[in-house]
Every structure is written in C-alpha cells, then in structure tokens.
Design an enzyme around this catalytic site. Structure first.
Site, PDB file in Angstrom:
ATOM      1  N   THR A 162      43.192  34.112  46.424  1.00 37.12           N
ATOM      2  CA  THR A 162      44.326  34.187  45.493  1.00 37.12           C
ATOM      3  C   THR A 162      45.071  35.518  45.613  1.00 37.12           C
ATOM      4  O   THR A 162      46.290  35.546  45.818  1.00 37.12           O
ATOM      5  CB  THR A 162      43.813  34.015  44.044  1.00 37.12           C
ATOM      6  OG1 THR A 162      43.086  32.793  43.960  1.00 37.12           O
ATOM      7  CG2 THR A 162      44.952  34.005  43.044  1.00 37.12           C
ATOM      8  N   ALA A 222      39.672  39.497  57.037  1.00 29.11           N
ATOM      9  CA  ALA A 222      38.343  38.869  57.103  1.00 29.11           C
ATOM     10  C   ALA A 222      38.242  37.769  56.057  1.00 29.11           C
ATOM     11  O   ALA A 222      38.662  37.965  54.908  1.00 29.11           O
ATOM     12  CB  ALA A 222      37.257  39.910  56.862  1.00 29.11           C
ATOM     13  N   ARG A 229      35.676  34.120  54.796  1.00 32.13           N
ATOM     14  CA  ARG A 229      34.327  33.548  54.919  1.00 32.13           C
ATOM     15  C   ARG A 229      34.346  32.359  55.866  1.00 32.13           C
ATOM     16  O   ARG A 229      33.489  32.173  56.694  1.00 32.13           O
ATOM     17  CB  ARG A 229      33.853  33.117  53.523  1.00 32.13           C
ATOM     18  CG  ARG A 229      32.486  32.499  53.469  1.00 32.13           C
ATOM     19  CD  ARG A 229      32.073  32.238  52.036  1.00 32.13           C
ATOM     20  NE  ARG A 229      33.235  31.969  51.196  1.00 32.13           N
ATOM     21  CZ  ARG A 229      33.260  32.156  49.891  1.00 32.13           C
ATOM     22  NH1 ARG A 229      32.204  32.609  49.271  1.00 32.13           N
ATOM     23  NH2 ARG A 229      34.344  31.862  49.188  1.00 32.13           N
ATOM     24  N   LYS A 239      36.647  44.794  39.963  1.00 32.95           N
ATOM     25  CA  LYS A 239      36.154  45.543  38.795  1.00 32.95           C
ATOM     26  C   LYS A 239      34.638  45.497  38.680  1.00 32.95           C
ATOM     27  O   LYS A 239      34.013  46.458  38.211  1.00 32.95           O
ATOM     28  CB  LYS A 239      36.805  45.040  37.508  1.00 32.95           C
ATOM     29  CG  LYS A 239      36.720  43.548  37.265  1.00 32.95           C
ATOM     30  CD  LYS A 239      37.862  42.827  37.904  1.00 32.95           C
ATOM     31  CE  LYS A 239      37.704  41.325  37.853  1.00 32.95           C
ATOM     32  NZ  LYS A 239      38.938  40.598  37.944  1.00 32.95           N
ATOM     33  N   GLU A 255      44.159  49.797  40.925  1.00 29.36           N
ATOM     34  CA  GLU A 255      45.061  49.389  39.835  1.00 29.36           C
ATOM     35  C   GLU A 255      44.875  47.917  39.459  1.00 29.36           C
ATOM     36  O   GLU A 255      44.974  47.539  38.287  1.00 29.36           O
ATOM     37  CB  GLU A 255      46.524  49.639  40.254  1.00 29.36           C
ATOM     38  CG  GLU A 255      47.539  49.333  39.176  1.00 29.36           C
ATOM     39  CD  GLU A 255      47.349  50.186  37.922  1.00 29.36           C
ATOM     40  OE1 GLU A 255      47.602  51.393  37.986  1.00 29.36           O
ATOM     41  OE2 GLU A 255      46.935  49.637  36.885  1.00 29.36           O
ATOM     42  N   VAL A 275      41.961  46.059  36.627  1.00 29.36           N
ATOM     43  CA  VAL A 275      42.010  45.850  35.174  1.00 29.36           C
ATOM     44  C   VAL A 275      43.384  45.307  34.785  1.00 29.36           C
ATOM     45  O   VAL A 275      44.415  45.890  35.123  1.00 29.36           O
ATOM     46  CB  VAL A 275      41.729  47.158  34.405  1.00 29.36           C
ATOM     47  CG1 VAL A 275      41.762  46.902  32.895  1.00 29.36           C
ATOM     48  CG2 VAL A 275      40.398  47.765  34.815  1.00 29.36           C
ATOM     49  N   LYS A 324      35.799  45.522  33.031  1.00 27.46           N
ATOM     50  CA  LYS A 324      37.095  46.216  32.895  1.00 27.46           C
ATOM     51  C   LYS A 324      37.023  47.298  31.820  1.00 27.46           C
ATOM     52  O   LYS A 324      37.571  48.389  31.989  1.00 27.46           O
ATOM     53  CB  LYS A 324      38.187  45.198  32.567  1.00 27.46           C
ATOM     54  CG  LYS A 324      38.468  44.253  33.725  1.00 27.46           C
ATOM     55  CD  LYS A 324      39.259  43.051  33.255  1.00 27.46           C
ATOM     56  CE  LYS A 324      39.639  42.133  34.395  1.00 27.46           C
ATOM     57  NZ  LYS A 324      40.112  40.825  33.937  1.00 27.46           N
ATOM     58  N   GLY A 356      46.178  36.145  38.295  1.00 25.75           N
ATOM     59  CA  GLY A 356      47.089  35.353  39.141  1.00 25.75           C
ATOM     60  C   GLY A 356      47.436  36.128  40.403  1.00 25.75           C
ATOM     61  O   GLY A 356      47.443  37.367  40.400  1.00 25.75           O
TER      62      GLY A 356
HETATM   63  P1  NDP Z   1      39.193  34.200  45.855  1.00 27.76           P
HETATM   64  O1  NDP Z   1      37.899  33.510  45.595  1.00 27.76           O
HETATM   65  O2  NDP Z   1      40.446  33.457  45.710  1.00 27.76           O
HETATM   66  O3  NDP Z   1      39.146  34.828  47.317  1.00 27.76           O
HETATM   67  C1  NDP Z   1      38.027  35.452  47.835  1.00 27.76           C
HETATM   68  C2  NDP Z   1      38.239  35.626  49.323  1.00 27.76           C
HETATM   69  O4  NDP Z   1      37.133  36.347  49.862  1.00 27.76           O
HETATM   70  C3  NDP Z   1      38.322  34.299  50.073  1.00 27.76           C
HETATM   71  O5  NDP Z   1      39.401  34.328  50.974  1.00 27.76           O
HETATM   72  C4  NDP Z   1      37.009  34.215  50.842  1.00 27.76           C
HETATM   73  O6  NDP Z   1      37.104  33.612  52.099  1.00 27.76           O
HETATM   74  C5  NDP Z   1      36.718  35.696  51.043  1.00 27.76           C
HETATM   75  N1  NDP Z   1      35.280  35.925  51.244  1.00 27.76           N
HETATM   76  C6  NDP Z   1      34.279  35.577  50.432  1.00 27.76           C
HETATM   77  N2  NDP Z   1      33.105  35.919  50.972  1.00 27.76           N
HETATM   78  C7  NDP Z   1      33.398  36.490  52.161  1.00 27.76           C
HETATM   79  C8  NDP Z   1      32.611  37.028  53.220  1.00 27.76           C
HETATM   80  N3  NDP Z   1      31.295  37.036  53.137  1.00 27.76           N
HETATM   81  N4  NDP Z   1      33.238  37.530  54.279  1.00 27.76           N
HETATM   82  C9  NDP Z   1      34.580  37.507  54.376  1.00 27.76           C
HETATM   83  N5  NDP Z   1      35.382  37.005  53.415  1.00 27.76           N
HETATM   84  C10 NDP Z   1      34.794  36.501  52.325  1.00 27.76           C
HETATM   85  O7  NDP Z   1      39.180  35.507  44.937  1.00 27.76           O
HETATM   86  P2  NDP Z   1      40.399  36.221  44.237  1.00 27.76           P
HETATM   87  O8  NDP Z   1      41.476  36.496  45.203  1.00 27.76           O
HETATM   88  O9  NDP Z   1      40.702  35.529  42.975  1.00 27.76           O
HETATM   89  O10 NDP Z   1      39.703  37.603  43.786  1.00 27.76           O
HETATM   90  C11 NDP Z   1      39.440  38.621  44.719  1.00 27.76           C
HETATM   91  C12 NDP Z   1      39.036  39.877  43.954  1.00 27.76           C
HETATM   92  O11 NDP Z   1      40.098  40.256  43.084  1.00 27.76           O
HETATM   93  C13 NDP Z   1      37.816  39.724  43.054  1.00 27.76           C
HETATM   94  O12 NDP Z   1      37.120  40.930  43.014  1.00 27.76           O
HETATM   95  C14 NDP Z   1      38.428  39.426  41.683  1.00 27.76           C
HETATM   96  O13 NDP Z   1      37.574  39.792  40.621  1.00 27.76           O
HETATM   97  C15 NDP Z   1      39.633  40.319  41.746  1.00 27.76           C
HETATM   98  N6  NDP Z   1      40.724  39.962  40.866  1.00 27.76           N
HETATM   99  C16 NDP Z   1      41.220  38.676  40.856  1.00 27.76           C
HETATM  100  C17 NDP Z   1      42.290  38.359  40.071  1.00 27.76           C
HETATM  101  C18 NDP Z   1      42.849  36.987  40.013  1.00 27.76           C
HETATM  102  O14 NDP Z   1      43.766  36.749  39.223  1.00 27.76           O
HETATM  103  N7  NDP Z   1      42.366  36.042  40.815  1.00 27.76           N
HETATM  104  C19 NDP Z   1      42.956  39.371  39.250  1.00 27.76           C
HETATM  105  C20 NDP Z   1      42.385  40.701  39.347  1.00 27.76           C
HETATM  106  C21 NDP Z   1      41.315  40.958  40.127  1.00 27.76           C
HETATM  107  P3  NDP Z   1      37.471  32.041  52.247  1.00 27.76           P
HETATM  108  O15 NDP Z   1      38.915  31.930  51.835  1.00 27.76           O
HETATM  109  O16 NDP Z   1      37.270  31.751  53.684  1.00 27.76           O
HETATM  110  O17 NDP Z   1      36.548  31.319  51.332  1.00 27.76           O
HETATM  111  N1  HSE Z   2      39.284  36.432  36.076  1.00 27.49           N
HETATM  112  C1  HSE Z   2      40.070  37.537  35.692  1.00 27.49           C
HETATM  113  C2  HSE Z   2      40.827  37.205  34.430  1.00 27.49           C
HETATM  114  C3  HSE Z   2      41.021  37.907  36.789  1.00 27.49           C
HETATM  115  O1  HSE Z   2      40.948  36.018  34.116  1.00 27.49           O
HETATM  116  O2  HSE Z   2      41.288  38.119  33.753  1.00 27.49           O
HETATM  117  C4  HSE Z   2      41.806  39.151  36.506  1.00 27.49           C
HETATM  118  O3  HSE Z   2      40.994  40.271  36.515  1.00 27.49           O
END
Ligand code: NDP
Ligand code: HSE
Length: 438
Positions: free
Chosen positions: A13, A43, A45, A105, A129, A132, A205, A302
């Site tokens: 995301t 990178a 998964r 976080k 940034e 949180v 957070k 998001g």
């Molecule tokens: P997603 O689950 O959407 O994406 C995670 C990504 O990490 C995927 O592309 C996945 O690969 C990849 N991944 C997982 N394991 C591995 C591995 N072993 N090696 C390489 N790549 C790997 O997560 P988000 O984008 O939602 O969140 C990412 C971070 O941002 C988290 O720490 C989350 O807490 C933080 N965050 C998220 C927010 C949100 O609104 N979603 C807001 C603020 C912070 P693949 O696509 O191949 O499965």
């Molecule tokens: N899962 C978290 C939330 C993503 O819903 O606030 C943003 O940090």
C-alpha cells in the site's frame, strides 16, 4: 548532481503510493530542491504478484538483503513492516552507512532506542514521519515546530482503522467484521488487524510521540493498552445520549508524579474538536507551555496519504544531502544520550479520570439505590444515568443501565467496581470506559 539512490523494501500500500509520487516528482520540482531521486531496486516477498503501479525498468528482488548490502544504494526506504526481519535489515543498512526512511512504528517503538543510537554512531539519519498518523506531519511538528515548548500533554486519535470502524459502526445495521474487511480493502489496516483493533498500533505510535514530546526513551512496554473490541453499539448509543462520542485515544501526559502513557477508548464531549474526527482521519492535540493547545488533523492511513509523509522525509534528506550531514536534526529531537532513561511512568491504577459504566441488572426496586450507595462508599457520585428495560421475554425484569461518574483514582474505581459486580441483582461483568478531559 548525482541523484539520491533509493532501495525500497516492500511494494504494498505505502510503497506503491511512494513509487507513484516519485514517478511524478522525480526531479524534486514540488519541493524546489535541486536534488533528485532514483529507485535502484524494490524488494518484495512474492515476485509473481501483480503490481498496481508500473515499475518500468526498476528491478525487483525477493531478497531484501541485496538492498542493504548494495553499495549503489544510499537510502533504504523500509515499507515492509514487522519487527524481526525489518530490524535485521534496518540494522544492517545503518551499519553499511545507509540512511533510513521508514513508516514502521512497531519497529521503532520496540527497537528504536538501539537503532537510533546505532544510527548516531554511524553518522546516518533515520526518518519516520509516516510512522505516526499517516499523512499528518506530527513528527516534524513535535520535533521542530514546537521546539520552544515544554509539552504538558498530548491526546490524539492515532489509528485510522479503529476510527474508521468506530465511525462506521454508528450507522444502522453495520457489522463489525464487514467494516474491518472494508478498512483492510482500503489499505488502512495492519498486516495483522488485531494491532488496530486491540490498540497495539496506537500504543506503538504513542510510544514515539511521548518520546518526542517529553524527551524520554521509547517505552512501549509501559504504555497501558486497550482497544475498541469491548465497545458495543449500546455504549455508542448511551454515550451519545449523554452528549459524548466514543473515540479511541492515545494520551501522553505529564503528571505531578510521572508520565501517564495510555491508549484506550474514551468518551469525548461532543463539542470538542476530537469528537468530530471521523473515518480514517486522525488528529493530535498537543499542549505546549508557550503555544497552548495546537491540533494537527488529516488522513491517518492509506497509500497516498502515508506516501506523502515518506516523501516529505525524502525531501528533508535531499536538502540536507546538499548541506551536509552535520545539519541533521536528531530523529527524536535530542541525541539518544540526552533522552531520559529513568522517567517514571505511572501505572494505569494511578490515573484520575471519570468513568462511563454499562451493566445489566435485575430490574427491581432498590437496585439503583444499592448501586449508588456502593459508589458513595468510595466517594464516587453518578453524573448521568440512563436505564433501559429489556423487552425480550426471556430477559423480563432485566434492565440495561449506563451511567457516568465524577473523577476518581482508577484503583479506587476498580475496588468499587468489584463491589458492584458482587451486588445481588448485578448480572454479568460490568463494562467501563474512561472519560476524556481533552
Ligand atoms: P503491505 O502489507 O501493503 O505491504 C508490505 C510489503 O512488504 C509487500 O509488498 C510485501 O511483498 C513486502 N514484504 C513482506 N515481507 C517481505 C519480505 N520478507 N521480503 C521482501 N518484501 C516483503 O503494507 P503497508 O504498505 O500497508 O505497510 C507498510 C509499512 O507501513 C508497515 O510498517 C505499516 O505499519 C506502515 N504504515 C502503513 C500505513 C497504511 O496506511 N497502510 C500507514 C502508516 C504506516 P508482497 O507485495 O510481495 O507481498
Ligand atoms: N493501520 C494503521 C492505521 C496504519 O489504521 O492507523 C497507519 O499507521
């Protein structure tokens, strides 16, 4: 000028949002900086998974260690999540002299003390940034914008998924599981949504915010953590009748005898700003001794919103790249040796707050009198009261009772609660929710 070479770990995301922004702002035009960025490698998964954003000729790998070891990568952008592999990767990247930008976080709340200290030793920066409140620039605001202030307290809605669920659940016929599934579909939820629902994400957070606000080490294990899973539709309805909204709050406050760090649902008076923060929106209200109360508000989760915060970190890095690393602001606003390691963090029992209570009782004369006498024995008085007879045949002579109390020490309230639960005619466990002062 050479572009800053990025290695992005994760392509979900947030990373997809970042790659989209980078594609349109690759030349730094939006931030008016000369520095440009290029993505060396991403990178993931699962290499076979279709991607929502085109990567052009950017190579993908399923070995994230390639990025942290690659001498042609200057900055590792960790957008994968988790605390085990992510910790190893970030640590190795720092040891290899790479700057870090992360939205993770959980990683920082659990391992930030060591990672920030290591980064300082290695002369690299860790930016976070996006960790949180998604797109809300609360980190920079606390670290830099409010630097002239001693922060007295902060209170915020810091989990977008939880706030989205609480908002949607007010709609007639809403089903918790369906609302959560929608939040997941929208990319708001953590990989394990229990983190959102049970308050763990908000506690991560709050750990970071408290460290920035008070100059204390990151103390995740000391944050009192309660989620929204025990909040029922009845609670929302009764709270509204009393003039409140139920919100999940993160609160960090300086008290005379220590710091109070807690995340839990709370009844917020309908007329205050926090009560009007709905859906995925987050808001953090900060009180500083000079500025008074200041509130930051915006989307808390998001892809695009969070990527906006990641991009802000990259622009900061881009500017300082030209100025030299001696201009870096320490990630937590202070060097790690200057953080208070022995801060007293209060147990939740020591907090003074009002309470909302919901219970099921036998509907017979004297029941209310027994409840109010039990509370009076602990010097607790009832402020609002609502009683609803239960109409189902099998529950005849039962009533749902909801009331709020004056402020009381939590330990004292719990003693009163135990006595209430033991009363003749009290049916089942009593649900309590704290009242907010913010
Ligand atoms: P997603 O689950 O959407 O994406 C995670 C990504 O990490 C995927 O592309 C996945 O690969 C990849 N991944 C997982 N394991 C591995 C591995 N072993 N090696 C390489 N790549 C790997 O997560 P988000 O984008 O939602 O969140 C990412 C971070 O941002 C988290 O720490 C989350 O807490 C933080 N965050 C998220 C927010 C949100 O609104 N979603 C807001 C603020 C912070 P693949 O696509 O191949 O499965
Ligand atoms: N899962 C978290 C939330 C993503 O819903 O606030 C943003 O940090």
């Amino acid at each position: 000028m050479q572009p800053i070479r990025l290695g992005i770990i994760g392509f979900g995301t947030v990373a997809s949002g970042l790659v989209s922004i980078l594609a349109t702002q690759a030349h730094g035009s939006r931030a008016k900086i000369a520095q440009t960025f290029t993505i060396q490698k991403i990178a993931v998964r699962d290499l076979s998974r279709p991607r929502v954003v085109a990567t052009g000729d950017i190579p993908l790998t399923d070995d994230p260690f390639e990025l942290v070891q690659d001498p042609n990568i200057d900055v590792v952008v960790e957008l994968m999540g988790g605390t085990t592999l992510a910790r190893d990767l970030v640590e190795q990247a720092i040891r290899n002299g790479k700057h870090i930008v992360t939205a993770n976080k959980a990683l920082l709340a659990l391992h930030g003390n060591e990672l920030f200290a290591l980064a300082e030793q290695q002369g690299v920066q860790v930016y976070f940034e996006a960790a949180v409140a998604g797109g809300v620039p609360i980190i920079k605001a606390l670290r830099e914008g409010l630097i002239a202030n001693d922060i007295d307290w902060l209170a915020g809605i810091i989990n977008g998924t939880g706030n989205y669920i609480l908002t949607e659940m007010k709609k007639p016929g809403a089903v918790f599981e369906q609302v959560l599934a929608k939040a997941q579909e929208l990319g708001y939820a953590e990989a394990d949504p229990t983190y959102d629902v049970e308050g763990i994400d908000a506690a991560h957070k709050l750990t970071i915010l408290a460290s920035l606000a008070f100059g204390i080490e990151l103390a995740f294990s000391r944050v009192y953590t309660e989620g929204i899973s025990q909040v029922s539709a009845d609670d929302v309805r009764f709270a509204q009748a009393f003039g409140y909204e139920i919100k999940h709050l993160g609160i960090a406050a300086k008290e005379p005898s220590g710091y109070s760090l807690r995340v839990h649902p709370a009844l917020v008076t309908k007329t205050v700003l926090l009560a009007d923060v709905n859906g995925v929106m987050n808001a953090v209200l900060v009180h500083g001794d000079q500025v008074g109360a200041t509130m930051l508000y915006g989307p808390g989760a998001g892809g695009a919103a969070t990527a906006s915060a990641v991009m802000a970190d990259l622009y900061d890095l881009g500017r300082l790249w030209q100025a030299g690393t001696s201009h870096f602001v320490p990630p937590l606003g202070r060097y790690t040796a200057d953080l208070k390691a022995t801060a007293t963090i209060l147990n939740i029992d020591e907090i003074h707050t009002g309470f909302y209570v919901r219970c099921l009782v036998e509907d017979h004369p004297g029941m209310l009198a027994a409840i109010s006498q039990t509370l009076a024995d602990f010097d607790i008085s009832i402020e609002h009261l609502h009683q609803e007879p239960i109409s189902h045949d099998d529950q005849a002579n039962q009533a749902l009772l909801a009331f709020t109390t004056n402020k009381v020490r939590e330990a004292t309230f719990n003693l009163a609660l135990a006595k209430l639960e033991a009363l003749d005619g009290m049916l089942g466990k009593i649900n309590k929710i704290r009242m907010s002062d913010f």
